[in-house]
Design an enzyme around this catalytic site. Structure first.
Site, mmCIF file in Angstrom:
data_model
loop_
_atom_site.group_PDB
_atom_site.id
_atom_site.type_symbol
_atom_site.label_atom_id
_atom_site.label_comp_id
_atom_site.label_asym_id
_atom_site.label_seq_id
_atom_site.Cartn_x
_atom_site.Cartn_y
_atom_site.Cartn_z
ATOM 1 C CB ILE A 219 -7.984 -7.735 8.451
ATOM 2 C CG1 ILE A 219 -9.491 -7.863 8.173
ATOM 3 C CG2 ILE A 219 -7.351 -9.106 8.622
ATOM 4 C CD1 ILE A 219 -10.266 -8.591 9.228
ATOM 5 C CD GLU B 223 -3.218 -0.674 2.026
ATOM 6 O OE1 GLU B 223 -3.251 0.434 2.588
ATOM 7 O OE2 GLU B 223 -4.076 -1.539 2.206
ATOM 8 N N GLY C 198 22.165 31.072 16.238
ATOM 9 C CA GLY C 198 22.593 32.178 17.090
ATOM 10 C C GLY C 198 23.288 33.307 16.380
ATOM 11 C CE LYS D 58 15.708 22.348 16.766
ATOM 12 N NZ LYS D 58 16.379 23.548 17.280
ATOM 13 N NE ARG E 152 -5.906 1.569 1.825
ATOM 14 C CZ ARG E 152 -5.862 2.891 1.785
ATOM 15 N NH1 ARG E 152 -6.995 3.577 1.899
ATOM 16 N NH2 ARG E 152 -4.734 3.547 1.651
ATOM 17 N N GLY F 234 18.789 31.477 13.215
ATOM 18 C CA GLY F 234 19.315 32.601 12.448
ATOM 19 C C GLY F 234 18.428 33.824 12.384
#
Length: 660
Positions: free
Chosen positions: A330, A52, A561, A500, A327, A588
């Site tokens: 199962i 899938e 920084g 992060k 779907r 930044g």
């Protein structure tokens, strides 16, 4: 009250949860409206997370984990009952009709963990004879499998019965009684039934009991019989084609499915639906045209807007959700049973559940921006306030959604570099942020400025974003991320799986390591983390990280920084244009004008720390950054005027009053 747990819904999900709870010592009752009508009877039984090509990282992890449980789980059920579930690790073949431009271009990025093999035209026709002439190649997914869904439903019912689960078929739940945030009973056609804990596992009918975004998606199917003159099974693996799947069974039947129709609970098969299935199936495997038809049927998948299930705790303390599997019901049955049983009986919440919580659909209404100008500035000189007619139309911002969790603020802040804890507290409050990032290592080591940080903020109102600052390798980052998750749990955020991700070996320029970041991200996603990786503004890396299942990407505007502002605008724009996950501009930004500019580009959010903490008045700067983020977002949603190479008068001369 006769049971510890009352399960509303007697399909495979409800029965599997009942069995897991019973095996752990609970007294369980299952209410089933009509066992023969459960959606499991209308499925095909494919266990196909690879075929899938599931894009959502959390969903993919959930599906992989469930598929891995199937061999042991079905064997245990078969030993308890002496019945067969029809589990068959047959693999899935996904033929294609158009030649891949680059054979590896569509190979799923997770293929190293779950193998997929490209077969060219000669190879696929040799491997599976009888395919249509239009098939020019395909993918082979050896780890996907199938189970006989009807047999599985019968085995689960028999298992529950043999274990002593109280099964009540023919019982319709009419309403769920709630008082003071708890369920106190369910009203049924045979009276009120009570328990200590309740599980909602009612599939496509869930919305009839509670306002959940679950609606039916009708699927029509049919089956054919392999003729007796064919002694061997012509198909021994599932064919997963374009808008069609063909599932062979060992009993010599073949399942063909399925339509996907948004028609509510409209019953019955239709000529158009069956015709579409037969045309697609015969195109893929032509000899099906000569096989005798066994039966037709239909069913209703429980779909949600994002096609992900709703799992875990609810608005009531003693009600747990297990609905909306669409779907993959199962496929997800064993993992759903295990996670829900852990949650109810052992009070253990798997971090992966946070991605499927019902609250992801409940965003708060947006509030009007605060009026910054004094009303006197809008007076007519006589002290009466002038109204603006017509009122300015508002733009509804849907909120920032990360890993299924909705935030109204699009500004994230940090806790480092402040001159005092008090300044940090004031700034966080003034920023209006809902996400604050915290350096796990600095908290663990009680680094300067981080003492007492856990107590300094109200973690009931602020979502912690643990970060892996200070980690120079992928291995370090993975280890620190795990510590961060535990730290969040200790502060009361049991379902917080955010991290992060920072991997920074360069101590001079503090630029992130792209290879280490990608390696760490792949592992953390597999462990159920919602990964927010800090990266260079590299569009290709951003796409790779999205493909492995990261919750966001966080490109830098300029070095950490530095306050240099937006130095990577062109690349950030490319990332934004191609991303299907939130883009958070990080590092930044030095001033509110730069913050607004980043949001005007279409960034979903900002993470700003140094520009606030190192300003002369951090709290005021935090408020300014908040307003800039709001202004930039509104400007982006409103749409900028086009840039022209020539002047265009605001007050055109056409129709002017001449005085003649």
């Amino acid at each position: 009250m006769t049971s510890d747990v009352l399960i509303i819904g007697g399909g495979v999900i409800g029965l599997a949860i009942a069995i897991e709870l019973k095996l752990r010592g609970a007294n369980v009752t299952v209410l089933c409206r009509d066992f023969s009508a459960a959606s499991a009877h209308a499925a095909a039984g494919m266990l196909a997370p690879d075929a899938e090509n599931i894009q959502n990282g959390a969903m993919l992890s959930l599906c992989w984990r469930s598929r891995s449980l199937y061999p042991h789980w079905t064997r245990k059920l078969e030993e308890l009952t002496g019945l067969s579930t029809g589990y068959w690790p047959c693999g899935i073949l996904a033929p294609v009709y158009q030649q891949q431009e680059e054979k590896n271009s569509s190979l799923p990025p997770y293929s190293r963990e779950s193998p997929a093999y490209w077969l060219d035209q000669a190879a696929i026709h040799q491997y599976q004879s009888g395919l249509g002439a239009e098939v020019l190649g395909g993918w082979w997914y050896p780890e996907d499998a199938q189970v006989d869904n009807k047999a599985l439903a019968q085995v689960l019912w028999a298992t529950a019965e043999s274990l002593g689960v109280e099964l009540k078929d023919g019982v319709t739940v009419e309403a769920i009684r709630q008082q003071q945030g708890q369920v106190v009973g369910v009203q049924t056609n045979i009276g009120v039934i009570c328990a200590a804990e309740y599980v909602l596992a009612t599939g496509a009918w869930s919305n009839q009991l509670l306002p959940l975004p679950v609606h039916p998606r009708k699927g029509q199917m049919l089956s054919v019989q392999i003729p007796e003159f064919l002694p061997e099974l012509p198909l021994t693996q599932v064919l997963y084609g374009q808008d069609i799947y063909i599932v062979p069974r060992r009993n010599r039947s073949i399942i063909i499915g399925a339509t996907s129709e948004d028609v509510g609970f409209t019953p019955h098969n239709t000529p158009a639906g069956i015709q579409s299935l037969l045309q697609a199936a015969i195109r893929l495997y032509p000899q099906l045209a000569h096989y005798p038809i066994l039966e037709f049927w239909w069913g209703f998948r429980p779909a949600t807007p994002d096609e992900l299930p709703i799992l875990g705790t609810s608005h009531c303390k003693n009600l747990t959700f297990a609905v909306g599997h669409h779907r993959n019901g199962i496929l997800l049955t064993p993992i759903t049973a295990a996670l829900i049983a852990d949650l109810i009986w052992s009070q253990k919440s798997d971090s992966l559940l946070a991605n499927f919580h019902y609250s992801r659909f409940h965003s708060q209404p947006s509030t009007s921006p605060t009026m910054l100008t004094h009303p006197a500035n809008f007076s007519n000189g006589n002290g009466k306030t002038l109204s603006l007619q017509p009122p300015v139309p508002s733009i509804q911002d849907s909120g920032l959604i990360i890993a299924g969790k909705t935030f109204q603020s699009r500004l994230m802040t940090g806790t480092g570099k402040y001159r005092s804890i008090e300044e940090m507290q004031q700034s966080v409050a003034a920023s209006g942020c809902q996400i604050v990032t915290v350096a796990v290592r600095r908290v663990q080591t009680k680094a300067a400025g981080h003492e007492g940080l856990a107590e300094a903020l109200d973690w009931q109102k602020i979502w912690m974003l643990p970060n892996t600052a200070g980690c120079q390798t992928a291995e370090e980052a993975i280890r620190v991320a795990r510590l961060g998750r535990e730290m969040a749990k200790l502060l009361g955020q049991e379902d917080n799986n955010f991290v992060k991700l920072e991997v920074i070996p360069d101590l001079k320029y503090l630029l992130p390591d792209p290879i280490g970041t990608l390696e760490a991200a792949e592992q953390l996603v597999k462990e159920g983390f919602a990964v927010l990786p800090y990266i260079n503004a590299d569009p290709m890396l951003a796409k790779r990280l999205e493909d492995v299942g990261c919750a966001t990407v966080m490109p830098l505007a300029s070095p950490i920084g530095s306050g240099q502002g937006l130095k990577t605008t062109a690349n950030i724009q490319i990332i934004i244009e191609n991303a299907k996950i939130p883009v958070v501009v990080d590092a930044g930004i030095g001033s509110p004008s730069e913050a607004a500019q980043a949001m005007e580009l279409g960034a979903d959010a900002l993470l700003i720390n140094s520009a606030i903490a190192l300003s002369q008045n951090p709290a005021v700067m935090a408020q300014a950054m908040n307003l800039a983020a709001v202004a930039g977002r509104l400007a982006y949603l409103a749409g900028r005027m086009p840039v022209k190479d020539y002047a265009s008068a605001s007050s055109p001369l056409t129709g002017k009053i001449t005085g003649e």
